[in-house]
Design an enzyme around this catalytic site. Structure first.
Site, PDB file in Angstrom:
ATOM      1  N   GLY A  38      -5.332   5.859  -3.308  1.00 63.18           N
ATOM      2  CA  GLY A  38      -4.129   5.055  -3.159  1.00 63.18           C
ATOM      3  C   GLY A  38      -4.397   3.884  -2.236  1.00 63.18           C
ATOM      4  O   GLY A  38      -5.532   3.635  -1.817  1.00 63.18           O
ATOM      5  N   GLY A  39      -3.339   3.169  -1.893  1.00 62.77           N
ATOM      6  CA  GLY A  39      -3.493   1.974  -1.094  1.00 62.77           C
ATOM      7  C   GLY A  39      -3.971   2.233   0.320  1.00 62.77           C
ATOM      8  O   GLY A  39      -4.441   1.336   0.997  1.00 62.77           O
ATOM      9  N   MET A  40      -3.834   3.471   0.809  1.00 62.19           N
ATOM     10  CA  MET A  40      -4.214   3.781   2.183  1.00 62.19           C
ATOM     11  C   MET A  40      -5.550   4.518   2.269  1.00 62.19           C
ATOM     12  O   MET A  40      -5.910   5.022   3.319  1.00 62.19           O
ATOM     13  CB  MET A  40      -3.121   4.622   2.840  1.00 62.19           C
ATOM     14  CG  MET A  40      -1.750   3.966   2.854  1.00 62.19           C
ATOM     15  SD  MET A  40      -1.727   2.344   3.636  1.00 62.19           S
ATOM     16  CE  MET A  40      -2.088   2.795   5.319  1.00 62.19           C
ATOM     17  N   VAL A  43      -9.461  10.245  -1.238  1.00 64.31           N
ATOM     18  CA  VAL A  43      -9.872  11.590  -0.857  1.00 64.31           C
ATOM     19  C   VAL A  43     -10.978  12.015  -1.813  1.00 64.31           C
ATOM     20  O   VAL A  43     -10.825  11.919  -3.034  1.00 64.31           O
ATOM     21  CB  VAL A  43      -8.691  12.586  -0.928  1.00 64.31           C
ATOM     22  CG1 VAL A  43      -9.156  13.975  -0.505  1.00 64.31           C
ATOM     23  CG2 VAL A  43      -7.560  12.121  -0.029  1.00 64.31           C
ATOM     24  N   ASP A 156       6.004  10.159   5.672  1.00 64.52           N
ATOM     25  CA  ASP A 156       6.065  10.282   4.214  1.00 64.52           C
ATOM     26  C   ASP A 156       6.281  11.736   3.805  1.00 64.52           C
ATOM     27  O   ASP A 156       5.598  12.262   2.921  1.00 64.52           O
ATOM     28  CB  ASP A 156       4.799   9.721   3.572  1.00 64.52           C
ATOM     29  CG  ASP A 156       5.020   9.301   2.118  1.00 64.52           C
ATOM     30  OD1 ASP A 156       6.186   9.108   1.726  1.00 64.52           O
ATOM     31  OD2 ASP A 156       4.034   9.176   1.372  1.00 64.52           O
TER      32      ASP A 156
END
Length: 640
Positions: A38-40, A43, A156
């Protein structure tokens, strides 16, 4: 050895694996496949050579659009995140083993977990029941208390970031956008970061100080509501819509929450200073779990499978309308409720789907990529329309299977069918190009519905046909077009039993009648109730036995809307108990081979729900039953 889900077991012997050109970090961690992205960050599944085990490694640094200064700031923040999380040792928080660095990345080494996300669980079961929701909510709260003590705000909290393992343990994961005490604020375009339906209203105030522990508790309240009620409390496609719904309707309706409602209400107070603190919420949840009269939660309908935990935000949605605030825009949006009934998907599958979406692929109603020619030169949409025209010309009369003994929902009176299901069937038929006189209603019961389709005596079944995984192996469903609760109908006056709750029925070993081959045959068995035998083919027969004082039937189990109609018709003789745990979703059923019909029915049902016609049908037929408030289901997805 790599299993199908990309999840390794501790002790999977690396010696038995073929040699491969894996990237190795610090001569210890072999990076394997990506299981979340994802954008962050991303994994990766990795093999720890030193300790002979598989782990999850999360890279915390993105590499796009960063100057040297911003890259260094991100690296410093990633180190703080790793150190802060490493201090948290709690059974309800993902375990951090280590933090390692390369020239271009900071990695957090975490325990590789097995289980399924709470989001997957909710997509499968929709409503978990009060005891189960309270138990999972209490575990999430314990995890939050631990991270808050470490100076971390998760930011989140949502079902997609909670892993539920075998045995029921809930584990909080994905701290990719967490706020760390002492760290610089991470901002982007002045819009708060997070998943909009779970974000606290104070995050959007012009003078907002940013995320605090209270905003995590708000997200917990949303998650509790979703577990107990089967829907989000505040809906909307954009941030401003959700915030406006919070402002205009701060108290969402409660149908199934029961004793959980005060906890949820306290956590969803728009004023963060009045919102329940963690200690009070914990005490209230414990009190809920001590209530001996809580109805049993439904058991999972399929065994728990090993799944890679989703440590990363969901794929980034379209940019929302500008909102004045001190933080950055949403990098995630939880998948809309009601999708994906065919089972959970692993983190890797989600990533692949996101990659395809990012590449511009989208699907037409017929399942072909939109804008492509499929196998020939004819556009897919044109081919689909031709298939439908062929089906329609071959079927001048639309045969619809319906029930004739469900007051207000579907019943026959003086040779005419009427009720909510009948109106739904006629509206679908009209959208398919059939006049009312071209629709033939065929009576069906719970036992023979699939046979009526197989024998082609009906094209569609609109007869409180609950969507289950087992039934989806036999028929195709479009829906849900209605969601009903599970409950019991009992005698208003009984010389033998005074039944006031589901717990009374179980504790007093009362015989319960339901329709043969309905989902309730299994629910009663799993719930430990004493079932009447043999079960009849219809609920009307059950009610007749209930009213017969010589019969040994003292309760009827079914959906609340079915029993409410019977209670309305037999008012003064029977009483409806409060809805218990779980829901039943009704679908429009058809033969799997009738794909042209399925596409048209899906489009029709979507229009009925979004146009407000569903609401008019509900008011015309079901409002008189005085059921707890409920809104239209989510429109079906009519893609591939």
């Amino acid at each position: 050895m790599r299993d199908e889900d990309g999840v390794g077991q501790a002790g999977d012997g690396a010696a038995s694996e073929p040699l491969a050109p894996y990237t190795v970090i610090q001569d210890r961690f072999e990076l394997r496949e990506t299981i979340g992205s994802g954008g962050m960050g991303e994994v990766r599944r990795a093999y720890d050579r030193r300790l002979d085990r598989f782990v999850a490694m999360k890279g915390l640094l993105g590499h796009t659009g960063r100057s040297a200064d911003t890259q260094q700031a991100a690296r410093d923040r990633a180190r703080r995140e790793a150190k802060a999380l490493a201090k948290v040792e709690h059974q309800n928080v993902v375990t951090v083993h280590d933090q390692v660095e390369t020239d271009d990345q900071v990695w957090i080494v975490m325990k590789l977990l097995e289980g399924r996300s709470l989001a997957d669980l909710l997509r499968h079961e929709r409503v978990l029941g009060v005891p189960r929701a309270a138990d999972i909510g209490l575990q999430i709260l314990h995890g939050l208390q631990a991270v808050h003590r470490a100076g971390v705000v998760h930011r989140d909290v949502k079902p997609g970031n909670v892993l539920v393992r075998d045995g029921g343990r809930a584990i909080l994961v994905d701290f990719g956008i967490a706020s760390i005490a002492g760290a610089n604020k991470l901002t982007k375009l002045g819009v708060p970061i997070g998943t909009p339906p779970y974000m606290a209203p104070e995050l959007f105030a012009p003078a907002s100080p940013g995320p605090k522990s209270a905003s995590d508790l708000w997200a917990l309240g949303v998650t509790l509501y979703e577990m107990a009620e089967g829907r989000l409390p505040f809906r909307g496609h954009e941030v401003w819509e959700i915030q406006e719904n919070i402002r205009s309707t701060p108290e969402p309706p409660y149908r199934y929450s029961g004793p959980l409602a005060p906890v949820i209400q306290g956590l969803l107070d728009p004023d963060k200073d009045r919102r329940l603190d963690a200690d009070t919420a914990e005490a209230m949840l414990r009190e809920v779990l001590r209530d001996p009269d809580l109805p049993a939660a439904p058991l999972p309908e399929q065994p728990t499978q090993a799944a890679a935990p989703d440590f990363t935000p969901d794929p980034e949605p379209a940019a929302p309308a500008p909102v004045a605030a001190p933080e950055e825009p949403s990098v995630a949006r939880e998948e809309k409720q009601g999708g994906g009934r065919r089972g959970w998907k692993t983190g890797l599958a989600v990533v692949l789907a996101a990659v395809l979406a990012g590449g511009g692929w989208y699907f037409s109603r017929d399942g072909e990529p939109s804008g492509s020619s499929g196998s020939g030169s004819e556009p897919a949409a044109t081919a689909a329309e031709k298939r439908w025209e062929k089906w329609r010309s071959a079927n001048e009369v639309l045969r619809v299977g319906v029930k004739k003994d469900q007051p207000q929902l579907s019943e026959e009176k003086d040779g005419e069918y009427q009720g909510f299901d009948i109106s739904m069937a006629l509206a679908i038929a009209k959208a398919l190009g059939y006049e009312k006189g071209d629709v033939l209603f065929v009576p069906v019961n719970t036992e023979n519905r699939s046979t009526m389709l197989d024998n082609k005596r009906a094209h569609l079944i609109v007869a409180s046909y609950s969507i289950t995984d087992e039934r989806e192996k036999e028929v195709d469903f479009v829906g849900a077009y209605f969601r009903a609760g599970r409950t019991f109908l009992v005698r208003e006056k009984s010389t033998q039993y005074d039944l006031r709750s589901a717990a009374d029925i179980k504790q007093k070993d009362v015989r319960v009648c339901t329709a043969a081959h309905s989902t309730y045959e299994r629910h009663l068995k799993e719930g430990g109730y004493k079932a009447y035998a043999p079960q009849p083919a219809s609920y009307e027969t059950c009610v007749d036995k209930l009213l017969d004082e010589t019969a040994d039937v003292y309760a009827v189990a079914s959906d609340d809307v079915l029993l409410a109609g019977l209670a309305y018709e037999k008012r003064g003789q029977v009483r409806l108990l409060d809805s218990g745990a779980g829901t039943e979703e009704y679908g429009v059923a058809m033969r799997p081979e009738d794909q042209p019909l399925k596409g048209k029915v899906c489009t029709a049902l979507r229009q009925i729900i979004t146009s407000g016609e569903w609401d008019r049908m509900y008011k015309d037929h079901l409002a008189v039953l005085n059921l707890p408030p409920w809104d239209a289901p989510d429109p079906p997805k009519c893609g591939a």
